[in-house]
Design an enzyme around this catalytic site. Structure first.
Site, PDB file in Angstrom:
ATOM      1  CG  ASP A 107      12.801   0.485  -0.803  1.00  0.00           C
ATOM      2  OD1 ASP A 107      13.304  -0.408  -0.107  1.00  0.00           O
ATOM      3  OD2 ASP A 107      11.567   0.669  -0.904  1.00  0.00           O
ATOM      4  CD  GLU A 116      15.952  -5.793  -0.859  1.00  0.00           C
ATOM      5  OE1 GLU A 116      15.207  -5.535  -1.817  1.00  0.00           O
ATOM      6  OE2 GLU A 116      16.142  -5.022   0.079  1.00  0.00           O
ATOM      7  CG  ASP A 153       9.012  -2.948   4.345  1.00  0.00           C
ATOM      8  OD1 ASP A 153       9.535  -1.814   4.443  1.00  0.00           O
ATOM      9  OD2 ASP A 153       8.705  -3.457   3.257  1.00  0.00           O
TER      10      ASP A 153
HETATM   11  C1  GLC Z   1       9.363  -0.773   0.654  1.00  0.00           C
HETATM   12  C2  GLC Z   1      10.215  -0.025   1.660  1.00  0.00           C
HETATM   13  C3  GLC Z   1       9.371   0.954   2.421  1.00  0.00           C
HETATM   14  C4  GLC Z   1       8.699   1.905   1.447  1.00  0.00           C
HETATM   15  C5  GLC Z   1       7.881   1.111   0.438  1.00  0.00           C
HETATM   16  C6  GLC Z   1       7.309   1.992  -0.656  1.00  0.00           C
HETATM   17  O1  GLC Z   1       8.447  -1.577   1.305  1.00  0.00           O
HETATM   18  O2  GLC Z   1      10.877  -0.897   2.523  1.00  0.00           O
HETATM   19  O3  GLC Z   1      10.132   1.670   3.357  1.00  0.00           O
HETATM   20  O4  GLC Z   1       7.890   2.785   2.133  1.00  0.00           O
HETATM   21  O5  GLC Z   1       8.694   0.127  -0.180  1.00  0.00           O
HETATM   22  O6  GLC Z   1       8.300   2.596  -1.388  1.00  0.00           O
END
Ligand code: GLC
Length: 822
Positions: free
Chosen positions: A413, A416, A488
């Site tokens: 995650d 980017e 998200d």
């Molecule tokens: C980011 C991710 C999401 C995750 C959050 C906490 O927003 O896109 O899926 O739950 O971080 O880690």
């Protein structure tokens, strides 16, 4: 010419000349100009022009690469492209006006005055043509290629892009961005795939611009003249792909950028997630409830709260005192654990990961060699440099810690890179495979290379068992290492439908393993929306229910009994469809064809599929068509492309090339089966760790087209299939010979199924069935894909349990050829 006319002509000529000169001298905007030198060398042509250098390389009969730069072209390097040019027959000639390159598939003419490219079919139709006067040109350091906008041209693909299926009239930017709760028309979002397909006049072509700088695509946004693609730095570097069929364009594109490997079978099961399940007792409660409520599932995912203060490669010892015990207990329940990992490493003395990273010098840096520091979940962080081997190898040593405690999946995650969605400084330097690139050039590949480091490291750590890797950010070629989800999203109907289009677009762009947060990440879905979304989830490649930190519970049981029953119905169906789905993934590994297929893939030149009304419909593998509607719709119109279709639930036959209005309820997702389809299914299991019964049920739908399906099995967890340890057979429907042929099985594995039960849909009572020419005994059996839902339907129209009788024949699963005739 009379005098006034001559004067007028001279004045306009002079004005044009002066305007031209002024334009050329403005300096900021520069074109390639006329060709001054051409060198032909085998399959390659090197061209010098007034202002630029070009290199044209034939990669295959259908793929031509074009490089253009203001400076002489040096040896280059790509994170995306793994293919080398194939030895290809190409005839290359030149005269005073042009260079021509002809392969067995297309012809490229490069005009010399000025430099401009036109691609033709062998019978002379224009496929794609540089816009006269603009061609490839520069505005300062940005390079752009302009293509003439063809009449009625549609543009599709470009990866994870919001908006409509047809991108005509819009412009897009590629700059990977953390876009929490993004709008349905927001651009850019998380990942970059600079590949699109143009469709016009019964022709289709693909263009992949491999340039990692911020890039811009314009499909007639604020202009009525051209489509264009360009980047804010680097050279123009694009691959032109032409085939008669769009499916082959995807195959060629994925020959260039690579294909996925077989995913672990468990990753195709249902995955339960939220931000975040903790402590371990809560994880057990979720696991237990899934089993008690008979909701088949294969995975639970832990979000950032498993870590000690969000520090990657740590565990919060109070919440998760014994991670190895957790994964072992889950395993006993048939569940695998996936963990989130973020790239940011907290700059904290005494934190071993940070200290080890410092010692090994693997963080991205400013130009004065100090490590870059940015802020994200754990606070101030350094970021590993995945764009170089050293950084990736370091990551391998860290990620192994998760394998040691039995974790099966890695969820990448914030890659980017996200620093709270803030703009990151341009002067940060990345290794970029030894080339030292600035943030401007490296930004868009950081996510791809993080996913790669996780994939390569985890594969090693699991001793060659297949890891499941998920990423939020990426670049072209990401399918080689990872699945991707669309970040998200919001718990809104429009987002659910946008999600479907994002998966379709990713599929068109070479990425088959895709998912979205089912139920929505921000906000709380209504019962109806949740129900509909779970149904669509069952027909998406990665099926994970996820929601944000401060939302209500979103497990299937959190929305009342009816929603639970509907969700269970569709999860059950998903599990019964695993043989079909697994074979569909096998197809993706072979030719890059996605699992979620926009109707543009098989019905490319049918104009209706591009309309806003029907753009959300998609095929799921080679046999199903899904028509997603919002949770509010009570009636909906479905478009049936050419051919005959069956309603999955009652076998009603619908002829194609028509729109049909139908009643829509939240109990059933409209699903249709294409005639002549072959759909292998198994008995219901609660997880992929459980063995199905010994009978494979193959549903065959009577039809007028020929069709074939490659049925595929392997051990579901290792890479031994790469050495022939698989079981595979082609099942072909021959509408002319009136036969269903099970070809001889291939591979060194035996099937896990002893019997094959063929269920024949749409066949008449008087269709006499023979097996290998001997008349066969058939039975009539009742088939239903759903079980009744306990709610009361006031209008009495819907019965989710509806089914139908089909002719059935059961045979033993001989690996020799078997022929059913009718
Ligand atoms: C980011 C991710 C999401 C995750 C959050 C906490 O927003 O896109 O899926 O739950 O971080 O880690």
């Amino acid at each position: 010419m009379n005098k006034p006319l001559l004067r007028a002509f001279s004045i306009s000529f002079l004005t044009a000349l002066l305007a031209g000169t002024a334009y050329a001298q403005s300096g900021a905007v520069k074109s390639a100009g006329n060709v001054s030198n051409v060198q032909i060398n085998g399959q390659q042509v090197k061209i010098a022009t007034q202002n630029a250098f070009a290199e044209v390389t034939v990669y295959s009969p259908s793929v031509i690469r074009m490089r253009v730069d203001k400076q002489p072209l040096a040896a280059d390097f790509s994170f995306a492209v793994i293919a080398k040019p194939q030895q290809t027959k190409a005839t290359i000639n030149q005269n005073d006006n042009e260079v021509s390159i002809t392969t067995d598939s297309l012809k490229l003419i490069i005009s010399k005055k000025p430099f401009a490219a036109t691609f033709y079919t062998l019978d002379g139709k224009v496929i794609s043509q540089d816009e006269k006067g603009l061609s490839t040109s520069w505005v300062n350091e940005s390079v752009t290629t302009y293509k003439h906008m063809q009449d009625g041209e549609h543009f599709i693909g470009l990866g994870e892009k919001t908006g409509n299926l047809d991108r005509k009239g819009n412009g897009y930017t590629n700059w990977n961005s953390d876009t929490f709760g993004y709008r349905t028309d927001q651009d850019p979002i998380y990942s970059t795939i600079p590949f699109y397909i143009g469709v016009h006049h019964n022709l289709n072509y693909g263009i992949f611009m491999d340039n990692t700088y911020q890039s811009d695509f314009n499909f007639g946004a604020s202009n009525n003249r051209f489509s264009s693609f360009g980047a804010h730095g680097g050279e123009m570097n694009y691959y032109f792909i032409y085939h008669k069929h769009l499916t082959d364009i995807i195959t060629s594109y994925t020959a260039l950028t690579g294909r996925m490997k077989m995913p672990p079978l468990w990753s195709l099961g249902y995955q339960q997630n939220r931000y975040s399940y903790y402590p371990d007792t809560e994880v057990y409660r979720i696991a237990q409830t899934l089993r008690e409520k008979k909701i088949p599932a294969d995975g639970i995912t832990l979000d950032i709260h498993y870590m000690d203060k969000y520090k990657v490669f740590t565990w919060d010892k109070n919440r998760f005192p014994d991670p190895a015990k957790l994964t072992a207990r889950l395993k006993d329940m048939g569940l695998k654990l996936t963990l989130i990992v973020d790239p940011g490493v907290k700059t904290e003395q005494g934190y071993p990961v940070f200290e080890d990273g410092l010692k090994n010098n693997i963080f991205i840096k400013y130009s004065d060699s100090t490590n870059y520091t940015g802020e994200v979940w754990p606070g101030w962080c350094h970021f590993p440099d995945f764009t170089g081997e050293k950084g990736r190898n370091w990551w391998h040593t860290q990620i192994k810690k998760y394998a040691d405690v039995g974790v099966s999946g890695i969820w990448n995650d914030m890659n980017e890179i996200s620093t709270w969605g803030q703009k990151m400084p341009d002067n940060v330097i990345f290794n970029y495979e030894g080339q030292n690139a600035s943030h401007l050039q490296a930004h868009n590949v950081y996510g791809l290379e993080m996913a790669r480091a996780s994939y390569e490291g985890y594969r090693k750590a699991l001793n060659n068992k297949r890891p499941f890797i998920l990423t939020r950010s990426g670049y072209a070629g990401l399918q080689r290492y990872t699945a991707i989800w669309t970040g998200d999203n919001r718990a809104e109907d429009d987002h659910m439908l946008l999600g479907v289009r994002l998966l379709s677009s990713l599929g068109l762009s070479g990425v088959p393993f895709t998912g979205m947060d089912i139920g929505g990440f921000t906000g709380n879905p209504t019962v109806a929306l949740y129900t509909r979304w779970m149904q669509i989830g069952a027909f998406s490649p990665y099926f994970r229910n996820h929601t944000g930190v401060n939302t209500k519970s979103a497990e299937p049981w959190a929305f009342g009994e009816e929603a639970l029953e509907v969700a269970r119905n569709y999860i059950n169906l998903r599990y019964r469809l695993l043989p079909y789905l697994y074979s569909s993934f096998y197809e993706a590994t072979q030719n890059g064809h996605p699992v979620v297929r926009s109707l543009a893939i098989n019905y490319t030149h049918d104009q209706r599929i591009y309309s806003a009304q029907f753009q959300n419909q998609y095929e799921f593998g080679n046999g199903f068509m899904i028509a997603p509607f919002t949770s509010a719709d009570t009636y909906g119109t479905v478009y049936f492309p050419e051919g005959n279709w069956y309603d999955l639930y009652n076998d009603a036959l619908i002829t194609g090339k028509q729109e049909k209005m139908m009643r829509v309820t939240t109990q059933k997702l409209p699903v249709f089966v294409k005639e002549s389809s072959i759909i292998p299914m198994q008995s219901l299991v609660q997880s992929t760790a459980e063995k199905p019964t010994d009978t494979l049920t193959v549903h065959v739908y009577k039809g007028n087209r020929n069709n074939s399906f490659v049925y595929y099995e392997d051990d579901g967890e290792s890479y031994n299939y790469e050495n022939g340890t698989f079981y595979k057979r082609t099942i072909a429907y021959d509408a002319v010979k009136k036969q269903i042929v099970f070809a001889k099985a291939e591979g060194s594995l035996s099937s896990k199924f002893k019997y094959i039960k063929v269920q024949l849909h749409g066949f008449a009572d008087n269709d006499k069935i023979a097996l290998n020419t001997k008349s066969a005994n058939t039975k009539t059996e009742f088939v239903s894909f759903l079980t009744p839902v306990s709610s009361f339907d006031p209008q009495g129209v819907i019965n989710a349990a509806e089914g139908h009788n089909v002719k059935t024949i059961t045979m033993s699963n001989s690996s020799n050829q078997m022929v059913l005739s009718y």
